[in-house]
Design an enzyme around this catalytic site. Structure first.
Site, short mmCIF file in Angstrom:
data_model
loop_
_atom_site.label_atom_id
_atom_site.label_comp_id
_atom_site.label_asym_id
_atom_site.label_seq_id
_atom_site.Cartn_x
_atom_site.Cartn_y
_atom_site.Cartn_z
N ASP A 27 -3.08 2.46 10.69
CA ASP A 27 -1.81 2.94 10.13
C ASP A 27 -0.70 1.89 10.25
O ASP A 27 -0.69 1.10 11.19
CB ASP A 27 -1.40 4.22 10.87
CG ASP A 27 -0.33 5.00 10.12
OD1 ASP A 27 -0.27 4.87 8.88
OD2 ASP A 27 0.44 5.72 10.76
N GLY A 28 0.21 1.92 9.27
CA GLY A 28 1.39 1.06 9.33
C GLY A 28 1.48 0.03 8.20
O GLY A 28 2.40 -0.78 8.19
N GLY A 30 2.25 0.43 5.02
CA GLY A 30 3.44 0.62 4.16
C GLY A 30 4.69 0.06 4.83
O GLY A 30 5.47 -0.67 4.20
N TRP A 32 4.86 -2.17 7.17
CA TRP A 32 4.74 -3.63 7.28
C TRP A 32 5.27 -4.29 6.00
O TRP A 32 6.01 -5.28 6.05
CB TRP A 32 3.26 -3.98 7.49
CG TRP A 32 2.97 -5.43 7.74
CD1 TRP A 32 2.88 -6.05 8.95
CD2 TRP A 32 2.71 -6.43 6.74
NE1 TRP A 32 2.57 -7.39 8.77
CE2 TRP A 32 2.47 -7.64 7.42
CE3 TRP A 32 2.66 -6.43 5.35
CZ2 TRP A 32 2.17 -8.84 6.76
CZ3 TRP A 32 2.37 -7.61 4.68
CH2 TRP A 32 2.13 -8.80 5.39
N HIS A 44 -1.23 -2.92 2.23
CA HIS A 44 -2.65 -2.56 2.24
C HIS A 44 -3.52 -3.82 2.12
O HIS A 44 -4.57 -3.92 2.74
CB HIS A 44 -2.96 -1.59 1.10
CG HIS A 44 -2.22 -0.28 1.22
ND1 HIS A 44 -2.23 0.47 2.38
CD2 HIS A 44 -1.42 0.40 0.34
CE1 HIS A 44 -1.48 1.55 2.21
NE2 HIS A 44 -0.98 1.52 0.99
N TRP A 76 -4.20 11.51 -1.27
CA TRP A 76 -4.08 11.72 -2.72
C TRP A 76 -2.64 12.11 -3.08
O TRP A 76 -2.25 12.05 -4.25
CB TRP A 76 -5.02 12.83 -3.19
CG TRP A 76 -6.47 12.46 -3.21
CD1 TRP A 76 -7.42 12.90 -2.35
CD2 TRP A 76 -7.15 11.61 -4.16
NE1 TRP A 76 -8.65 12.37 -2.69
CE2 TRP A 76 -8.51 11.57 -3.79
CE3 TRP A 76 -6.73 10.86 -5.27
CZ2 TRP A 76 -9.46 10.83 -4.50
CZ3 TRP A 76 -7.68 10.13 -5.97
CH2 TRP A 76 -9.02 10.12 -5.59
N LEU A 138 -23.66 -4.36 13.76
CA LEU A 138 -22.60 -3.35 13.79
C LEU A 138 -22.81 -2.28 12.70
O LEU A 138 -23.08 -2.60 11.55
CB LEU A 138 -21.24 -4.05 13.56
CG LEU A 138 -20.02 -3.14 13.53
CD1 LEU A 138 -19.71 -2.59 14.92
CD2 LEU A 138 -18.80 -3.92 13.00
N ARG A 194 -5.09 4.19 17.39
CA ARG A 194 -4.23 4.37 16.22
C ARG A 194 -3.11 3.35 16.32
O ARG A 194 -2.38 3.31 17.31
CB ARG A 194 -3.64 5.78 16.13
CG ARG A 194 -2.74 5.92 14.88
CD ARG A 194 -2.36 7.34 14.57
NE ARG A 194 -1.59 7.39 13.31
CZ ARG A 194 -1.64 8.36 12.42
NH1 ARG A 194 -2.40 9.40 12.64
NH2 ARG A 194 -0.91 8.31 11.30
N ARG A 200 -0.86 10.88 16.51
CA ARG A 200 -1.54 12.05 15.94
C ARG A 200 -2.86 11.61 15.31
O ARG A 200 -3.08 10.41 15.10
CB ARG A 200 -0.65 12.77 14.92
CG ARG A 200 -0.14 11.89 13.80
CD ARG A 200 0.68 12.68 12.79
NE ARG A 200 1.35 11.82 11.83
CZ ARG A 200 2.64 11.50 11.86
NH1 ARG A 200 3.42 11.99 12.82
NH2 ARG A 200 3.17 10.71 10.94
N SER A 202 -4.17 13.05 12.36
CA SER A 202 -4.12 13.13 10.89
C SER A 202 -5.49 13.49 10.28
O SER A 202 -5.96 12.83 9.34
CB SER A 202 -3.60 11.82 10.29
OG SER A 202 -2.33 11.51 10.81
C1 IPE Z 1 -3.79 8.40 8.25
O1 IPE Z 1 -2.56 7.80 8.04
C2 IPE Z 1 -4.75 8.00 7.18
C3 IPE Z 1 -5.18 6.59 7.19
C4 IPE Z 1 -4.83 5.68 8.05
C5 IPE Z 1 -6.08 6.22 6.14
P1 IPE Z 1 -1.37 8.55 7.29
O2 IPE Z 1 -0.25 7.60 7.25
O3 IPE Z 1 -1.84 9.09 5.99
O4 IPE Z 1 -1.08 9.75 8.27
P2 IPE Z 1 0.25 10.61 8.44
O5 IPE Z 1 0.64 11.13 7.08
O6 IPE Z 1 1.30 9.72 9.01
O7 IPE Z 1 -0.12 11.71 9.40
C1 IPE Z 2 -2.24 3.39 6.44
O1 IPE Z 2 -1.00 2.81 6.28
C2 IPE Z 2 -3.14 3.14 5.26
C3 IPE Z 2 -3.39 4.34 4.44
C4 IPE Z 2 -2.98 5.53 4.71
C5 IPE Z 2 -4.16 4.15 3.24
P1 IPE Z 2 0.20 3.61 5.62
O2 IPE Z 2 0.20 3.32 4.15
O3 IPE Z 2 0.15 5.04 5.98
O4 IPE Z 2 1.43 2.91 6.29
P2 IPE Z 2 2.77 3.61 6.78
O5 IPE Z 2 2.39 4.63 7.81
O6 IPE Z 2 3.41 4.23 5.57
O7 IPE Z 2 3.56 2.48 7.35
MG MG Z 3 0.92 6.05 7.61
#
Ligand code: IPE
Ligand code: IPE
Ligand code: MG
Length: 261
Positions: A27-28, A30, A32, A44, A76, A138, A194, A200, A202
């Site tokens: 996660d993170g 977006g 970044w 991504h 989605w 792996l 995470r 969390r 998720s």
């Molecule tokens: C969880 O991250 C899904 C993935 C990392 C692919 P999200 O960014 O979608 O989760 P929430 O919405 O913060 O719980």
């Molecule tokens: C996780 O990163 C990747 C996917 C859910 C596909 P995010 O896109 O959720 O990044 P943030 O949480 O918005 O920074």
């Molecule tokens: Mg996220």
């Protein structure tokens, strides 16, 4: 640069002999990108590079199975162009990495729904799975259009079809059937990481993480590197896993009770 952290003996940390099962909520991405004034899809793309680093480092750390969350069923809800960008990057990753993954003996498996993915991606996923099917290194499981609640509901529905018994017997058999259906050969998760600061799950591996150690880091996924993975595993090795029993030091037979436990 690859970290030089000493290889840690994890045998006391897992009931498995063949290595650990580590799961990662990547996660993170977006945030970044947004912090750099870039479109989210650039995050991504940088996330793909982080995955490459982690996949390379994992076997050095006695990780036998790595399950990564790439796209949740709730993702989605994101703008169409972001979803398309993520799928496109998955295809690019497979095109660029498949040869190397085969060479290193990585066995790829995709978990999650397949019926809603674009056909071109679907074909690439299936081709990658069959090309790496004999990999003995792996086991890399990538969760795409994945929802743990859906997986549990699906496993329960198929078990109900097979079991029509009294409730107590059915409950035991159901538990066994669900364990088999949900964990398969990958088994329970030992360590869940995470990135991105959220604490969390998720809807990721809810059944399989019943006794997983949880490791949350603020670092955004595109910045995560081999040293971060080393640090997570080093911390994991210091945790005491009890699985509901008493601490190991207290687990001595009591002579007056004839050693009965
Ligand atoms: C969880 O991250 C899904 C993935 C990392 C692919 P999200 O960014 O979608 O989760 P929430 O919405 O913060 O719980
Ligand atoms: C996780 O990163 C990747 C996917 C859910 C596909 P995010 O896109 O959720 O990044 P943030 O949480 O918005 O920074
Ligand atoms: Mg996220």
């Amino acid at each position: 640069m690859q970290s030089k952290t000493a290889v840690i003996d994890f045998t006391m940390q897992s009931d498995k002999t063949e290595g650990l099962h580590v799961a990662i909520v990547m996660d993170g991405n977006g945030r970044w990108a947004t912090r750099r004034g870039l479109p989210r899809v650039a995050g991504h793309r940088a996330g793909v590079a982080a995955l490459r680093r982690v996949v390379e480092r994992a076997p050095d750390l006695e990780i036998a199975t790595l399950t990564v969350y790439a796209f949740s069923s709730d993702n989605w809800r994101r703008p169409r162009h972001e979803v398309q960008g993520i799928f496109w990057l998955m295809r690019v990753y497979l095109r660029l990495e498949l040869g190397k993954l085969c060479q290193r003996g990585v066995r790829l498996q995709f978990i999650g729904r397949r019926d809603r993915l674009p056909l071109a991606l679907l074909l690439d996923l299936a081709q990658a799975e069959s090309a790496t099917a004999h990999g003995a290194g792996l086991h890399l499981r990538v969760a795409v259009d994945y929802s743990s609640r859906d997986s549990i509901a699906e496993a329960a529905a198929s078990a109900v079809n097979r079991l029509s018994l009294d409730l107590p017997v059915c409950t035991q058999l159901m538990r066994r059937a669900l364990t088999e259906a949900l964990t398969s050969e990958a088994g329970d998760v030992d360590l869940l990481i995470r990135t991105g600061g959220e604490k969390r799950l998720s809807d990721f591996l809810l059944w399989e993480t019943a006794y997983a150690e949880l490791h949350f880091v603020d670092r955004l996924w595109p910045d995560f590197d081999a040293a971060d993975l080393d640090a997570a595993l080093a911390e994991f090795s210091r945790r005491e896993r009890r699985f509901g029993a008493v601490p190991r030091a207290m687990h001595t037979p009591i002579p007056s009770l004839g050693g009965a436990q």
